[in-house]
Design a protein around this motif. Structure first.
Motif, PDB file in Angstrom:
ATOM      1  N   TYR A 142       0.834  -1.208   0.000  1.00 45.78           N
ATOM      2  CA  TYR A 142       0.000   0.000   0.000  1.00 45.78           C
ATOM      3  C   TYR A 142       0.867   1.255   0.000  1.00 45.78           C
ATOM      4  O   TYR A 142       0.618   2.209  -0.756  1.00 45.78           O
ATOM      5  N   ASN A 146       1.291   3.898  -3.396  1.00 43.57           N
ATOM      6  CA  ASN A 146       0.455   5.096  -3.256  1.00 43.57           C
ATOM      7  C   ASN A 146       1.176   6.143  -2.432  1.00 43.57           C
ATOM      8  O   ASN A 146       1.643   5.857  -1.325  1.00 43.57           O
ATOM      9  N   ILE A 149      -2.590   8.430   0.665  1.00 43.48           N
ATOM     10  CA  ILE A 149      -3.237   7.273   1.264  1.00 43.48           C
ATOM     11  C   ILE A 149      -4.329   7.715   2.230  1.00 43.48           C
ATOM     12  O   ILE A 149      -4.511   8.905   2.488  1.00 43.48           O
ATOM     13  N   THR A 200      -9.694   0.764  -0.534  1.00 49.70           N
ATOM     14  CA  THR A 200      -8.474   0.025  -0.896  1.00 49.70           C
ATOM     15  C   THR A 200      -8.637  -1.458  -0.568  1.00 49.70           C
ATOM     16  O   THR A 200      -7.752  -2.073   0.027  1.00 49.70           O
ATOM     17  N   THR A 317      -3.639   4.226 -11.391  1.00 52.10           N
ATOM     18  CA  THR A 317      -3.695   2.769 -11.481  1.00 52.10           C
ATOM     19  C   THR A 317      -3.952   2.325 -12.913  1.00 52.10           C
ATOM     20  O   THR A 317      -4.391   3.102 -13.764  1.00 52.10           O
TER      21      THR A 317
END
Length: 519
Positions: A142, A146, A149, A200, A317
């Motif tokens: 994660y 990213n 966040i 997420t 993404t």
């Protein structure tokens, strides 16, 4: 001043009409009598403060002092406008609005008179530790993938204490591995907590865990220390100040508030523990291409370059790129088309958002430097450079760097020939550039040109956020082999001033700034 007319004008919101987009806060000064000025502060068009000062400067400084005590981050969010009222102006319009540049210039002058301001501002902010459990959530993935966040707030009594600008240290729990737990990232709070599900779900070991409705706060990752550089639990337990951290005594919470002494010591340990820029040997990951001819050859060079840009510079993404760049139904494509294009070039997870905050030219410089430093890998890097050049494809102009072009009126000139723009320099370190920009924002609250004070965000809005060019005061071409560049050697410049400095004969940033002031 006619007080009745002034109050009527305020009530009619004439300080807003025809003066640009309305903002949340207004600083209003009004010439009251000879050298006396009335200060009125508005929030959402309602008075929150009023007073009278001797002199316009004192009124402005009174506004800055009050607003900064009310919200230390207020001027970083561009939500304040300053307007001046004088009922005997020759134009007939009693209102004059300061530009954002004028507002921030006045703010900088005020801050220069307040030697303790930065210390006071830091004291008002909280510092937190937010914990993640790798047994339930893919913490490392994660954080790697990213830069912006979201983290849950399970200790809900803290919700009202979390403010924009607070510092957060991300703690990765041990997950049964000795030495694995500790602080792995430093982040800044960028918004207030909002109760919602987690978007997420792909990072949860059990995706249904993302459906829990909790207060969640947005964060911006400033620095990462995942690969053995983290502040381990054992190291912190041995520190006389940090050994009292609540997370070391009661590790089942998610959110922990630090004392001022703990925050200062943790920052010191974090800065001491991070590898310095000059210690990092290889800045650009090595591309790992795989054969994805079907996806790669299905799209034009232009579209492939757009895909590369969205992935490298914006960190979007695969699914997002499929939907917004390739105009595909994401439920059908599921990101596989963008992934195929990127994987064909060897651009995998480590490249996502790698060039955030840099210009395309700066990214090309970095890739070219990689080729110079690692000649054996040139065949892997060159397809990526070619894709980057596709982003900077320009109409060729008949000019040489540093020369002037004079066009005869009425005469036609052939144009339109496509050319690639390629820059090659000896050294560009992305971490150095990002760190220079981060420290500049921390000091000044925004990015602006050090020569002419131009601010891209103030002029271009969202499109100009975090945009500025960087200038090496120490010429890279003149640096000795192995010589390093410090943050202090970097200047922030707008595009025009950057080009003016590099015109022959070259001049310094200071010299250009003086010539602008002397106009």
């Amino acid at each position: 001043m006619d007080e009745r007319k002034y109050k009527e004008s305020l009530a009619n919101k004439e300080y807003v009409k025809g003066r640009g987009e309305e903002t949340e806060y207004y600083i209003i000064t009004a010439k009251y009598w000879v050298d006396n000025y009335k200060l009125t502060l508005l929030r959402k068009n309602k008075v929150i403060f009023e007073d009278v000062y001797e002199g316009l400067t004192k009124a402005k400084y009174g506004a800055f002092e009050w607003l900064l005590s009310y919200d230390p981050s207020i001027f970083k969010r561009n939500v304040v406008t300053m307007v001046h009222y004088k009922d005997d102006r020759k134009s007939g319009d009693p209102w004059v609005k300061d530009t954002n540049i004028e507002l921030h210039n006045n703010l900088e002058k005020y801050l220069a008179t307040q030697g303790q301001f930065e210390k006071l501002e830091r004291a008002r902010r909280n510092t937190w530790v937010f914990q993640g459990n790798p047994s339930r959530f893919k913490v490392d993935d994660y954080l790697r993938e990213n830069q912006d966040i979201v983290w849950s707030i399970r200790q809900e009594h803290y919700v009202n204490d979390i403010q924009i600008g607070d510092t957060v240290y991300i703690w990765r729990s041990d997950a049964g591995k000795r030495g694995y737990g500790g602080v792995v990232a430093k982040a800044t709070v960028t918004g207030l907590p909002v109760s919602r599900k987690d978007v997420t779900s792909e990072f949860w070991i059990t995706p249904s865990d993302a459906n829990e409705i909790l207060p969640r706060v947005p964060l911006h990752i400033e620095e990462l220390a995942l690969e053995g550089d983290h502040l381990s639990r054992e190291l912190l337990k041995s520190n006389p100040v940090l050994s009292n951290l609540l997370i070391l005594k009661m590790s089942n919470n998610t959110n922990y508030l630090l004392s001022a002494i703990q925050a200062e010591e943790l920052l010191k340990q974090w800065n001491n523990n991070l590898p310095r820029v000059s210690d990092i040997k290889r800045e650009i990951p090595l591309p790992e291409p795989v054969s994805r001819d079907r996806e790669f050859l299905s799209y034009s060079d232009q579209l492939r370059s757009k895909v590369v840009y969205e992935y490298l510079f914006n960190g979007n993404t695969h699914r997002w790129i499929d939907e917004h760049t390739l105009k595909l139904d994401p439920e059908w494509s599921r990101g596989y088309q963008a992934m195929g294009i990127l994987h064909h070039l060897g651009l995998k997870k480590a490249f996502k958002g790698l060039f955030k905050g840099l210009s395309v030219a700066e990214a090309i410089d970095l890739m070219e430097q990689e080729c110079d430093d690692h000649p054996a890998d040139r065949n892997l890097n060159e397809p990526v450079i070619l894709a980057l050049n596709g982003i900077t494809k320009n109409e060729q102009q008949d000019e040489k760097t540093g020369s002037d072009v004079q066009a005869d009126e009425g005469k036609e000139y052939p144009e339109g020939k496509i050319a690639f723009v390629l820059h090659k320099k000896r050294e560009r370190n992305p971490k150095l550039i990002k760190e220079a920009k981060r420290l500049f924002i921390k000091k000044h609250g925004r990015l602006f040109c050090e020569a002419c004070k131009f601010d891209f965000q103030q002029v271009y809005g969202v499109r100009g956020v975090d945009f500025i060019e960087v200038h090496h005061k120490k010429l890279i071409s003149e640096m000795r082999e192995g010589e390093t560049t410090k943050v202090e050697d970097i200047a922030m410049l707008c595009s025009n001033c950057h080009r003016m400095i590099h015109r022959k004969p070259m001049i310094t940033v200071e010299r250009l700034a003086e010539s602008i002031k002397a106009k």
